[in-house]
Design an enzyme around this catalytic site. Sequence first.
Site, short mmCIF file in Angstrom:
data_model
loop_
_atom_site.label_atom_id
_atom_site.label_comp_id
_atom_site.label_asym_id
_atom_site.label_seq_id
_atom_site.Cartn_x
_atom_site.Cartn_y
_atom_site.Cartn_z
CE LYS A 1 -4.78 -2.36 10.49
NZ LYS A 1 -3.62 -2.03 9.66
CE1 TYR B 1 -8.15 -0.14 9.86
CE2 TYR B 1 -8.54 1.01 11.93
CZ TYR B 1 -7.77 0.79 10.81
OH TYR B 1 -6.62 1.50 10.64
N GLY C 1 0.83 -1.21 0.00
CA GLY C 1 0.00 0.00 0.00
C GLY C 1 0.85 1.25 0.00
N GLY D 1 18.34 11.05 -6.57
CA GLY D 1 19.50 10.17 -6.71
C GLY D 1 19.89 9.43 -5.44
NE ARG E 1 -5.07 5.10 -2.81
CZ ARG E 1 -5.94 4.42 -2.05
NH1 ARG E 1 -6.21 4.85 -0.84
NH2 ARG E 1 -6.54 3.34 -2.50
CB ALA F 1 -11.05 -7.43 15.40
CB SER G 1 -4.98 1.52 14.32
OG SER G 1 -5.81 2.60 14.71
CG ASN H 1 0.87 1.25 4.83
OD1 ASN H 1 0.61 2.04 5.73
ND2 ASN H 1 0.43 1.44 3.59
N1 LIG Z 1 -5.21 7.02 8.33
C1 LIG Z 1 -5.28 6.79 9.63
O1 LIG Z 1 -5.81 7.59 10.39
C2 LIG Z 1 -4.69 5.55 10.22
C3 LIG Z 1 -4.68 5.45 11.62
C4 LIG Z 1 -4.14 4.30 12.21
C5 LIG Z 1 -3.66 3.29 11.42
N2 LIG Z 1 -3.68 3.40 10.05
C6 LIG Z 1 -3.12 2.29 9.28
O2 LIG Z 1 -2.15 2.78 8.38
C7 LIG Z 1 -2.14 2.00 7.19
C8 LIG Z 1 -2.28 2.91 5.98
O3 LIG Z 1 -3.48 3.65 6.07
P1 LIG Z 1 -3.82 4.86 5.08
O4 LIG Z 1 -4.69 5.77 5.82
O5 LIG Z 1 -2.58 5.37 4.47
O6 LIG Z 1 -4.70 4.07 3.97
P2 LIG Z 1 -5.10 4.54 2.48
O7 LIG Z 1 -4.85 6.00 2.29
O8 LIG Z 1 -6.50 4.04 2.31
O9 LIG Z 1 -4.10 3.70 1.56
C9 LIG Z 1 -4.18 2.31 1.50
C10 LIG Z 1 -3.11 1.76 0.60
O10 LIG Z 1 -3.27 0.33 0.54
C11 LIG Z 1 -3.45 -0.06 -0.81
N3 LIG Z 1 -4.40 -1.17 -0.90
C12 LIG Z 1 -5.69 -1.19 -0.49
N4 LIG Z 1 -6.25 -2.38 -0.81
C13 LIG Z 1 -5.29 -3.11 -1.43
C14 LIG Z 1 -5.27 -4.40 -2.02
N5 LIG Z 1 -6.34 -5.21 -2.03
N6 LIG Z 1 -4.11 -4.84 -2.59
C15 LIG Z 1 -3.02 -4.05 -2.59
N7 LIG Z 1 -2.99 -2.83 -2.06
C16 LIG Z 1 -4.12 -2.35 -1.49
C17 LIG Z 1 -4.00 1.17 -1.51
O11 LIG Z 1 -3.74 1.16 -2.92
P3 LIG Z 1 -4.85 0.60 -4.00
O12 LIG Z 1 -6.19 1.04 -3.53
O13 LIG Z 1 -4.42 1.17 -5.31
O14 LIG Z 1 -4.70 -0.90 -4.00
C18 LIG Z 1 -3.19 2.27 -0.83
O15 LIG Z 1 -1.89 2.33 -1.37
C19 LIG Z 1 -3.26 0.99 7.35
O16 LIG Z 1 -2.71 -0.23 7.81
C20 LIG Z 1 -4.15 1.59 8.41
O17 LIG Z 1 -4.86 0.59 9.13
C21 LIG Z 1 -4.20 4.51 9.44
#
Ligand SMILES: NC(=O)c1ccc[n+]([C@@H]2O[C@H](COP(=O)([O-])OP(=O)(O)OC[C@H]3O[C@@H](n4cnc5c(N)ncnc54)[C@H](OP(=O)(O)O)[C@@H]3O)[C@@H](O)[C@H]2O)c1
Lengths: 244, 81
Positions: free
Chosen positions: A156, A152, A8, A50, A11, A154, A139, A87
Site C-alpha cells: 500500500k 500488505y 475490484g 438512468g 464488493r 509495503a 491505506s 482498488n
Molecule cells: N477494508 C478496509 O478496511 C481497507 C482499509 C484501507 C484500505 N483498503 C483498500 O481498499 C481496497 C478495497 O478493499 P476492500 O476492503 O473493499 O476489499 P474486498 O472487500 O476484499 O474486495 C476486493 C475486490 O477486489 C477483487 N479482487 C480480488 N482479487 C482479484 C483478482 N485477482 N483479480 C481481480 N479482482 C480481484 C474482488 O473480487 P473477486 O474476489 O471476485 O476477484 C473484490 O471485488 C483495497 O485496495 C484495500 O487495500 C481497505
Amino acid sequence: MLNALVTGGTRGLGLGIAKALASSGFQVIAIARNEGDAMAAAREQVARDGRGALHFRTFDLADIDRIGDLVKTLRRDFGGFYGLVNNAAIGTSGILTTMPDSAIERAVRLNVVSPLTLTKYVVRSMMTGQGGRIVNLSSVVSSTGYSGLSVYSATKASLTGFTRSLAREVGPLGITVNAVAPGFINTEMTRDLNSNQLVQIARRSALQRLPEVVDIANAVDFLFSEQARNITGTVMTVDAGNTA
Amino acid sequence: MSTRSVILDEIVRIAEQQKKKLAPLTDDLPLLGSGLDSLCIAVLVATLDDTLGIDPFDRDGDVPFPVTIGDFISLYENAPA
Ligand SMILES: NC(=O)c1ccc[n+]([C@@H]2O[C@H](COP(=O)([O-])OP(=O)(O)OC[C@H]3O[C@@H](n4cnc5c(N)ncnc54)[C@H](OP(=O)(O)O)[C@@H]3O)[C@@H](O)[C@H]2O)c1
C-alpha cells in the site's frame, strides 16, 4: 459518457466507488474475478436510475501478461478511458517470519505489479484524450504500521510513491493522480479483525467511529470531479480521525 | 496517407499541443533533439498505436529505442501488419 475503470468494483469499497461514479454520470466498468450478487443488483439499480452506466467484466488481475490485451478489448468495446481506480487488492495478513514466500509474492503481484501495469496501458488511452483521473487505493497502515500487516502495508505504501511520481510525469497532459488512504472499514478484507479490535480502533479515532464505504466512495467521486482539477500527487486520508 | 506522413503530422501536432519548439525534421535528426521530450514521444507512440494500430514497443521486446527520426519511422514502416 466518460469511461471509468474500477478494479475490484464488485464488493466492498470498489462497489461503493463504482456506484458513486455511476451516479455522477460516468460509464463505469468494474473488473473482478466474479460478478457476485451485489454487483448484479447494483447494475440493475443503475439501469433503473438512468444516470451513468455500470458494466462488469471478469478478469483475474494477477494475470499480468494479459493486462495489455484486456485494456485493448475494453477500449474496443467502450472507447478510451477518462478515469481509473486501482482498488482491487488482497489483504494478506500474518507474521512475516511465518508467512509462506508464495503469499508475499502473491500480495506484491496483485497489489503492486498489477495496478502499475494496468495503469501503464490505461494512461496510454488517456494521453490521446482530454486529460484524466487516476485514484490509487492505499491505506492508513502504510504510514502508521500495524502488526501482522507488514507485507500488505509495503504494497500500500508503494502506491503512494507511485502516485506522487506519476502525478509529475503525466501532469503536463492534464491527468491527475491521487491516492486515497482509508482507515479500517468493515468489508470482507477486514473480516480477520475481531470486533474487539474494530471497537478499539473506533475508540482511538477522533470521531469515535470507523469510516464507512460511502465515505471512501465520496472521496474518490470528488477526486474524479471538475472541482478537484487542481489536486494531484496527494494522499487523501479518510479514517474518521484515526491517525489525527 | 503514408506511414511517414502520418508520423510527421503527429509530431507537429503534439509539439504544438505541448508547446514545444520543433527543429526542422530530417531523417538523421535525433528524436530527442527534435524538441520533443520523452513525454511527447510517449504520447506519439500511444497516438500511433491508435491511428496505425502498430506499437513496436508493445512487449518486453528487445526493440532498441530508435535514435533518429528516420529510425523511428522505419520501425513503423517495417512493422508486421
Ligand atoms: N477494508 C478496509 O478496511 C481497507 C482499509 C484501507 C484500505 N483498503 C483498500 O481498499 C481496497 C478495497 O478493499 P476492500 O476492503 O473493499 O476489499 P474486498 O472487500 O476484499 O474486495 C476486493 C475486490 O477486489 C477483487 N479482487 C480480488 N482479487 C482479484 C483478482 N485477482 N483479480 C481481480 N479482482 C480481484 C474482488 O473480487 P473477486 O474476489 O471476485 O476477484 C473484490 O471485488 C483495497 O485496495 C484495500 O487495500 C481497505
